[in-house]
Design a protein around this motif. Structure first.
Motif, PDB file in Angstrom:
ATOM      1  N   ILE A 175      45.768  34.829  27.292  1.00 37.50           N
ATOM      2  CA  ILE A 175      45.015  33.683  26.779  1.00 37.50           C
ATOM      3  C   ILE A 175      43.938  33.261  27.766  1.00 37.50           C
ATOM      4  CG2 ILE A 175      45.177  31.293  25.997  1.00 37.50           C
ATOM      5  CD1 ILE A 175      48.079  31.926  25.128  1.00 37.50           C
ATOM      6  N   LEU A 176      44.259  33.251  29.063  1.00 38.09           N
ATOM      7  CA  LEU A 176      43.250  32.911  30.068  1.00 38.09           C
ATOM      8  C   LEU A 176      42.076  33.882  30.009  1.00 38.09           C
ATOM      9  CD1 LEU A 176      45.351  31.985  33.243  1.00 38.09           C
ATOM     10  CD2 LEU A 176      44.005  30.438  31.812  1.00 38.09           C
ATOM     11  N   LEU A 177      42.367  35.164  29.906  1.00 42.56           N
ATOM     12  CA  LEU A 177      41.294  36.158  29.818  1.00 42.56           C
ATOM     13  C   LEU A 177      40.464  35.946  28.559  1.00 42.56           C
ATOM     14  CD1 LEU A 177      43.208  39.349  30.970  1.00 42.56           C
ATOM     15  CD2 LEU A 177      41.297  38.276  32.157  1.00 42.56           C
ATOM     16  N   LEU A 206      32.911  31.541  31.092  1.00 40.68           N
ATOM     17  CA  LEU A 206      33.220  30.623  32.185  1.00 40.68           C
ATOM     18  C   LEU A 206      34.512  31.033  32.889  1.00 40.68           C
ATOM     19  CD1 LEU A 206      32.455  27.264  30.310  1.00 40.68           C
ATOM     20  CD2 LEU A 206      30.958  28.487  31.908  1.00 40.68           C
ATOM     21  N   LEU A 207      34.659  30.554  34.121  1.00 40.68           N
ATOM     22  CA  LEU A 207      35.876  30.755  34.924  1.00 40.68           C
ATOM     23  C   LEU A 207      36.135  32.224  35.251  1.00 40.68           C
ATOM     24  CD1 LEU A 207      38.277  28.248  33.134  1.00 40.68           C
ATOM     25  CD2 LEU A 207      36.970  27.865  35.228  1.00 40.68           C
ATOM     26  N   MET A 208      35.074  33.034  35.197  1.00 41.43           N
ATOM     27  CA  MET A 208      35.184  34.456  35.500  1.00 41.43           C
ATOM     28  C   MET A 208      33.852  34.935  36.061  1.00 41.43           C
ATOM     29  SD  MET A 208      37.230  37.222  35.103  1.00 41.43           S
ATOM     30  CE  MET A 208      38.167  37.290  33.567  1.00 41.43           C
ATOM     31  N   PRO A 209      33.858  35.647  37.195  1.00 44.14           N
ATOM     32  CA  PRO A 209      32.586  36.162  37.719  1.00 44.14           C
ATOM     33  C   PRO A 209      31.899  37.090  36.726  1.00 44.14           C
ATOM     34  CG  PRO A 209      34.330  36.330  39.364  1.00 44.14           C
ATOM     35  CD  PRO A 209      34.999  35.958  38.077  1.00 44.14           C
ATOM     36  N   VAL A 210      30.582  37.096  36.764  1.00 43.33           N
ATOM     37  CA  VAL A 210      29.800  37.968  35.891  1.00 43.33           C
ATOM     38  C   VAL A 210      29.816  39.393  36.421  1.00 43.33           C
ATOM     39  CG1 VAL A 210      27.497  38.428  34.974  1.00 43.33           C
ATOM     40  CG2 VAL A 210      28.333  36.067  35.125  1.00 43.33           C
ATOM     41  N   TYR A 246      37.059  42.301  37.857  1.00 43.40           N
ATOM     42  CA  TYR A 246      38.339  43.012  37.963  1.00 43.40           C
ATOM     43  C   TYR A 246      39.177  42.484  39.125  1.00 43.40           C
ATOM     44  CZ  TYR A 246      37.077  46.339  34.347  1.00 43.40           C
ATOM     45  OH  TYR A 246      36.745  46.898  33.145  1.00 43.40           O
ATOM     46  N   GLU A 247      38.518  42.071  40.197  1.00 38.92           N
ATOM     47  CA  GLU A 247      39.245  41.486  41.316  1.00 38.92           C
ATOM     48  C   GLU A 247      39.923  40.188  40.903  1.00 38.92           C
ATOM     49  OE1 GLU A 247      38.452  40.291  46.017  1.00 38.92           O
ATOM     50  OE2 GLU A 247      36.789  40.962  44.743  1.00 38.92           O
ATOM     51  N   THR A 248      39.243  39.403  40.077  1.00 37.38           N
ATOM     52  CA  THR A 248      39.850  38.175  39.554  1.00 37.38           C
ATOM     53  C   THR A 248      41.065  38.494  38.694  1.00 37.38           C
ATOM     54  OG1 THR A 248      37.670  37.117  39.508  1.00 37.38           O
ATOM     55  CG2 THR A 248      39.407  36.096  38.194  1.00 37.38           C
ATOM     56  N   THR A 308      38.170  30.140  39.470  1.00 38.64           N
ATOM     57  CA  THR A 308      38.338  31.047  38.336  1.00 38.64           C
ATOM     58  C   THR A 308      39.719  30.909  37.704  1.00 38.64           C
ATOM     59  OG1 THR A 308      39.273  32.860  39.633  1.00 38.64           O
ATOM     60  CG2 THR A 308      36.845  32.728  39.511  1.00 38.64           C
ATOM     61  N   ILE A 309      39.942  31.721  36.672  1.00 37.70           N
ATOM     62  CA  ILE A 309      41.263  31.759  36.046  1.00 37.70           C
ATOM     63  C   ILE A 309      42.342  32.225  37.014  1.00 37.70           C
ATOM     64  CG2 ILE A 309      40.398  31.999  33.687  1.00 37.70           C
ATOM     65  CD1 ILE A 309      40.959  35.025  33.897  1.00 37.70           C
TER      66      ILE A 309
END
Length: 234
Positions: A93-95, A103-107, A113-115, A180-181
């Protein structure tokens, strides 16, 4: 007006605002991840309390959406290609929410992938281990005379705290300056370990200064403070 009649869960927990994301949850470490993420993102949503003390997550209506019988779960009437989608498992759900909103995720792909790896670290390691510490330290497991299970989970939890503490050295958040998430996935579990599970001294939490500072920063966020109380207990 969205039609959620295809989802049996909506008959037991009717939607007043079916066009909004429907959140079926409780204020547990897994549950609050999603309410926190939704508050951070600003998407409108309607929370429904699933009373796990009354085994509501094992009702046929809930199991029709989440066959694993655990909270949380969501329905988004505006899913991919505009079609409704139901999802369970907090990491998924977070993904989904991050990709839906950007939002809440690097572009950057590598940092994305590290996140994700740190979200999986919570799901595969932090959550299961901390949950066992709670069982053996605070709940029914504390009555077991043989303390080796507790010691095993205590030691492994302390190791995992050390992994996070090293990661956070010189960093504001898990992903440097990007909240981030990954942070959202971990905050509720670390908070519960030393608070609700009363295991602060057991795991030696105060030895992990970087982690303690991160937790303080995270809990100070208004969206986190609000998300920790949603859905409200009836």
């Amino acid at each position: 007006m969205a039609d959620l009649s295809a989802f049996p869960i909506a008959s037991r927990w009717p939607a007043k605002h079916p066009d909004q994301i429907q959140l079926y949850s409780a204020t547990t470490p897994n549950g609050v991840k999603i309410s926190i993420a939704l508050e951070e993102i600003g998407l409108p949503y309607e929370p429904h309390l699933i009373n796990i003390g009354k085994n509501e997550s094992w009702t046929p209506e809930f199991l029709s959406l989440n066959p694993n019988g655990k909270i949380p779960a969501i329905i988004d009437a505006d899913g991919p290609d505009g079609a409704p989608i139901g999802l369970f498992e907090s990491g998924a759900i977070l993904l989904y929410l991050a990709e839906k909103t950007g939002l809440l995720m690097p572009v950057d792909a590598a940092r994305r992938y590290e996140t994700i790896q740190w979200v999986f670290f919570q799901m595969a390691a932090i959550g299961p281990m901390f949950g066992q510490v709670g069982f053996f330290h605070k709940f029914a497991g504390r009555e077991i005379a043989d303390k080796r299970p507790l010691e095993r989970y205590r030691d492994e939890s302390r190791r995992l705290l050390g992994v996070l503490d090293v990661r956070l050295k010189g960093r504001k958040w898990i992903m440097d300056n990007d909240y981030t998430i990954a942070d959202i996935s971990l905050l509720g579990w670390v908070r519960n370990l030393i608070g609700f599970y009363e295991a602060r001294d057991l795991v030696g939490f105060d030895d992990f200064a970087n982690l303690a500072a991160w937790l303080e920063r995270g809990l100070a966020r208004p969206a986190v403070q609000k998300g920790l109380t949603i859905p409200a207990r009836g």
